[in-house]
Design an enzyme around this catalytic site. Structure first.
Site, PDB file in Angstrom:
ATOM      1  N   ASP A   1       0.710  -1.373  -0.072  1.00  0.00           N
ATOM      2  CA  ASP A   1      -0.401  -0.120  -0.380  1.00  0.00           C
ATOM      3  C   ASP A   1       0.986   1.140  -0.099  1.00  0.00           C
ATOM      4  OD1 ASP A   1      -2.932  -0.641   1.831  1.00  0.00           O
ATOM      5  OD2 ASP A   1      -1.536  -2.202   1.363  1.00  0.00           O
TER       6      ASP A   1
ATOM      7  N   ASP B   1       0.793  25.629   5.068  1.00  0.00           N
ATOM      8  CA  ASP B   1       0.241  24.550   4.064  1.00  0.00           C
ATOM      9  C   ASP B   1      -0.018  23.743   4.254  1.00  0.00           C
ATOM     10  OD1 ASP B   1       1.224  25.462   0.253  1.00  0.00           O
ATOM     11  OD2 ASP B   1      -1.050  24.207   0.972  1.00  0.00           O
TER      12      ASP B   1
ATOM     13  N   ASP C   1      -1.114  20.888   0.891  1.00  0.00           N
ATOM     14  CA  ASP C   1       0.202  20.223   0.784  1.00  0.00           C
ATOM     15  C   ASP C   1       0.914  19.105   2.559  1.00  0.00           C
ATOM     16  OD1 ASP C   1       1.470  20.374  -1.184  1.00  0.00           O
ATOM     17  OD2 ASP C   1       3.057  22.648  -0.504  1.00  0.00           O
TER      18      ASP C   1
ATOM     19  N   ASN D   1      -8.514  -3.308  -1.635  1.00  0.00           N
ATOM     20  CA  ASN D   1      -9.731  -2.892  -1.108  1.00  0.00           C
ATOM     21  C   ASN D   1     -10.191  -1.987  -1.637  1.00  0.00           C
ATOM     22  OD1 ASN D   1      -7.811  -2.625   0.673  1.00  0.00           O
ATOM     23  ND2 ASN D   1      -9.964  -2.417   2.369  1.00  0.00           N
ATOM     24  N   HIS D   2      -8.681  -0.756  -1.312  1.00  0.00           N
ATOM     25  CA  HIS D   2      -9.477   0.446  -1.524  1.00  0.00           C
ATOM     26  C   HIS D   2     -10.026   0.916  -2.545  1.00  0.00           C
ATOM     27  CE1 HIS D   2      -9.399   2.291   2.521  1.00  0.00           C
ATOM     28  NE2 HIS D   2      -8.312   0.919   2.391  1.00  0.00           N
TER      29      HIS D   2
ATOM     30  N   HIS E   1      -3.400  -9.095  -2.787  1.00  0.00           N
ATOM     31  CA  HIS E   1      -3.802  -7.492  -1.483  1.00  0.00           C
ATOM     32  C   HIS E   1      -3.915  -7.499  -0.410  1.00  0.00           C
ATOM     33  CE1 HIS E   1      -4.053  -3.122  -0.367  1.00  0.00           C
ATOM     34  NE2 HIS E   1      -5.075  -3.518   0.264  1.00  0.00           N
TER      35      HIS E   1
ATOM     36  N   ARG F   1     -12.856  -6.863  10.294  1.00  0.00           N
ATOM     37  CA  ARG F   1     -12.944  -6.028   9.598  1.00  0.00           C
ATOM     38  C   ARG F   1     -14.250  -5.941   8.803  1.00  0.00           C
ATOM     39  NH1 ARG F   1      -7.878  -4.218   6.470  1.00  0.00           N
ATOM     40  NH2 ARG F   1      -6.386  -5.604   6.582  1.00  0.00           N
TER      41      ARG F   1
ATOM     42  N   HIS G   1      -1.913  -4.825   2.370  1.00  0.00           N
ATOM     43  CA  HIS G   1      -3.839  -4.727   3.057  1.00  0.00           C
ATOM     44  C   HIS G   1      -3.286  -4.841   4.656  1.00  0.00           C
ATOM     45  CE1 HIS G   1      -7.822  -5.078   3.694  1.00  0.00           C
ATOM     46  NE2 HIS G   1      -7.955  -5.900   3.914  1.00  0.00           N
TER      47      HIS G   1
END
Lengths: 331, 326
Positions: free
Chosen positions: A52, A101, A104, A133-134, A183, A232, A259
């Site tokens: 990830d 900022d 950023d 999964n995202h 993943h 989950r 993951h």
């Protein structure tokens, strides 16, 4: 095509966005490439396997420094983690009234994803992207990527284009028929690699079933049984008694997956037959973890390279509150 | 295909016995007790990852009540003057609390103890049979304080803890097998109207709805009625953490998003945004999912992702109390 794409890549490398029309065009080209790929995409070693990224753009650049630039190095990304903690960090800044900022300081899931996609279109045989999964409509609406797209482009169009591309991403990859990359993890509905090939993948990630499990499951070193429901709320926990037969029956020597956050960057389990690789250092600018990539050479020898967050990223982390101590490796 | 239930766990005896005859003290072996003084109550709940704690009055040297997120929420609503309690219904403590909040004085937690009126402080002896406590759990009591014969508290037995114990030792309790196979529809848990809010509803309004209706959570749905997530009283902890009171004015969907993001960073793994179970699932599968995800209720959905019911821990124990051999 070539020079336009190269220009877009240069823009993205500076963490700047390209236009909506360019995104649309890029996605169309990417679709043509991805639609040809298999649910279990074959990859030849040598290759560098990454976990990830979670929108940590400057740390992705750090990763390229450590692993070598694409296309010189052959890369496999096990999901992008298109999460944006962006909205979250902006809210935090308002509350504790810090100067600086904040755009950023937030995350750059859009730039990260578009850069990887552009590299894929430019060098299709030198970079492999598989779905995490995202990379899903439902998840990106909750975890901020939708908001980031809206903020940066002024409408939901780019989000929609990206979600369509997500549907075309492979579910897994296999390196020289020996190293299986996915993943999340395994599924009780899947005993063989061939079964994965029969899945109809070009859809939104379902709430359950084999395709969902591949992207959501976690290994469970404490498991005494084969399978357990995942904390989950999607996917399963799988133990050694499930992993080892799967490896054996499919002629594999390793399952690489991502993951889960790993403080040490990577974690080996089940007699080193399953490894979690996490490539977002100092996750969310406060977890204090290191990141890792897995380098597989042409003889399938494996080396793990650790790296820390980039200087640019650690600037952000100095003004973000540090966690009290490292988080547990959570299963 | 797995039914999600672990059938072979270590450390099982092969002898079968009546689950309702277990002594409740047994379920609490090795539980550390969190005792708090009257200050800093919600800080303690947060730090220890519990949703309730008994309150010990060191002056009177006794336990005087429980403090949980429901009480905390009621307190917040009182402070924000979003709740009116008629004078005749106000207890002495409540009047004291309202006075103190009106004058912005520091409020000792004992005044907030058991404030919500839900879930009052209940005690049982360690020898009490589980069947009796399960009956109580089925009426909406979420936990009981377990005492030894000297009147010392040995621990707090919660609905969650009890469920976890039963599931881990399930093969020792064959009487429970039949109910595990039953469908949710069979058990009358579906076809019930559940309270929900749209994603656009403000969090504060959702808390008021929960408080007024005496429920501990609401389904968050989109404008087509499809389930997006959940908002519950325990989420109040995320508002209290770092005193993010501005979160009260977010939409429920934004709030769900922030809570998920927050949890994902803390645990190092992101959770699925909706915790639900299909109406066609078995009771056993539902219990396994409650046990695995550690939530207090699962929304029941049909094939189009619309909410058709809810299974809370209270519902679970109501069902189980029907399976006690009298």
């Amino acid at each position: 095509m070539g020079s336009d794409l190269d220009r877009q890549i240069q823009t993205l490398l500076q963490c700047k966005i390209i236009t909506e029309a360019e995104v649309k065009d890029l996605c169309l080209k990417a679709r043509e490439i991805l639609v040809e790929e298999s649910n279990v995409q074959r990859v030849d070693a040598p290759v560098t396997v990454c976990g990830d990224i979670h929108g940590q753009f400057h740390d992705l650049k750090e990763l390229f420094k450590v692993g070598g630039e694409c296309p010189k190095t052959n890369y496999l990304f096990m999901g992008m983690g298109t999460v944006a903690r962006y909205v979250f960090s902006v809210m935090l800044s308002i509350e504790i009234d810090l100067p600086g900022d904040f755009v950023d300081r937030g995350h750059h899931s859009v730039e990260t994803f578009l850069l990887l996609l552009a590299l894929k279109v430019r060098y299709p045989d030198r970079i492999t992207l598989i779905r995490g999964n995202h990379e899903s409509r439902q998840i990106t609406k909750v975890y901020g990527f939708y908001d980031e797209c809206f903020q940066k482009f002024g409408s939901a169009n780019v989000w929609r284009y990206c979600c369509e591309i997500f549907d075309y991403l492979s579910l897994s990859a296999i390196i020289d028929d020996r190293i299986f990359c996915v993943h999340g993890g395994l599924s009780p509905s899947i005993n063989t690699i061939d079964q994965i090939r029969t899945i109809d993948r070009m859809q939104e990630v379902p709430h359950n079933g084999a395709m969902c499990d591949l992207l959501w499951s976690d290994p469970d070193p404490d498991s005494c049984t084969g399978w357990g429901l995942s904390p989950r709320g999607a996917g399963f926990l799988f133990g050694e008694s499930v992993a080892k037969p799967f490896l054996h029956n499919n002629g594999l020597e390793l399952i690489a997956r991502a993951h889960q956050l790993v403080m040490e960057g990577y974690k080996l389990m089940f007699d080193e037959q399953v490894v979690t690789v996490w490539s977002a250092p100092n996750y969310c600018y406060r977890c204090g973890n290191v990141a890792a990539i897995l380098e597989v050479d042409s003889n399938l020898n494996r080396e793990y390279r650790i790296f820390k967050d980039s200087d640019r990223s650690s600037m952000n982390s100095r003004t973000n509150p540090q966690r009290e101590g490292p988080p547990d490796y959570f299963l | 295909m797995t039914d999600g239930i672990n059938h072979h766990r270590e450390g099982l005896t092969t002898s079968h016995h009546d689950w309702s005859m277990l002594q409740v003290g047994k379920l609490l072996e090795n539980q550390p007790i969190v005792i708090i003084s009257v200050e800093d109550a919600s800080e303690v709940l947060l730090k220890n990852g519990v949703s309730s704690a008994p309150i010990y009055d060191s002056g009177r040297k006794m336990f005087i009540g429980m403090f949980d997120y429901s009480d905390l929420m009621t307190y917040i609503l009182l402070v924000l003057k979003k709740m009116e309690v008629p004078l005749e219904d106000q207890t002495m403590e409540m009047r004291d609390l309202i006075q103190k909040t009106n004058h912005s004085q520091n409020v000792p937690v004992k005044l907030v103890s058991d404030l919500s009126g839900n879930d009052p402080f209940c005690t049982v002896l360690a020898e009490t049979k589980l069947g009796a406590v399960v009956n109580d759990f089925g009426t909406g009591i979420h936990r009981v304080a377990v005492m030894d014969s000297q009147g010392n508290m040995t621990g707090v037995l919660t609905q969650s803890l009890t469920l976890d114990y039963l599931m881990r030792h399930l093969s020792e309790f064959p009487q429970l097998q039949p109910v595990m196979q039953k469908g949710l529809q069979q058990l009358g848990l579906t076809g019930i109207k559940v309270l929900s809010v749209t994603g656009e509803t403000q969090v504060l309004e959702a808390l008021i709805i929960m408080s007024t209706n005496g429920v501990s959570s609401l389904a968050v749905v989109n404008d087509q009625g499809v389930l997006l997530g959940n908002i519950s009283m325990a989420d109040v902890q995320y508002i209290m953490k770092d005193l993010r009171t501005s979160w009260l004015w977010l939409s429920c969907f934004q709030f769900v998003s922030k809570v998920r993001l927050s949890r994902g960073v803390e645990t190092g793994e992101d959770q699925y945004p909706v915790l639900d179970v299909n109406a066609k699932s078995t009771f056993g599968y539902t219990l396994s999912k409650l046990q695995a995800t550690k939530v207090h209720r699962l929304w029941i959905i049909n094939d189009t992702n619309h909410v058709v019911g809810v299974v809370s821990l209270t519902d679970v124990f109501k069902v189980l109390s029907g399976y006690i051999d009298s």
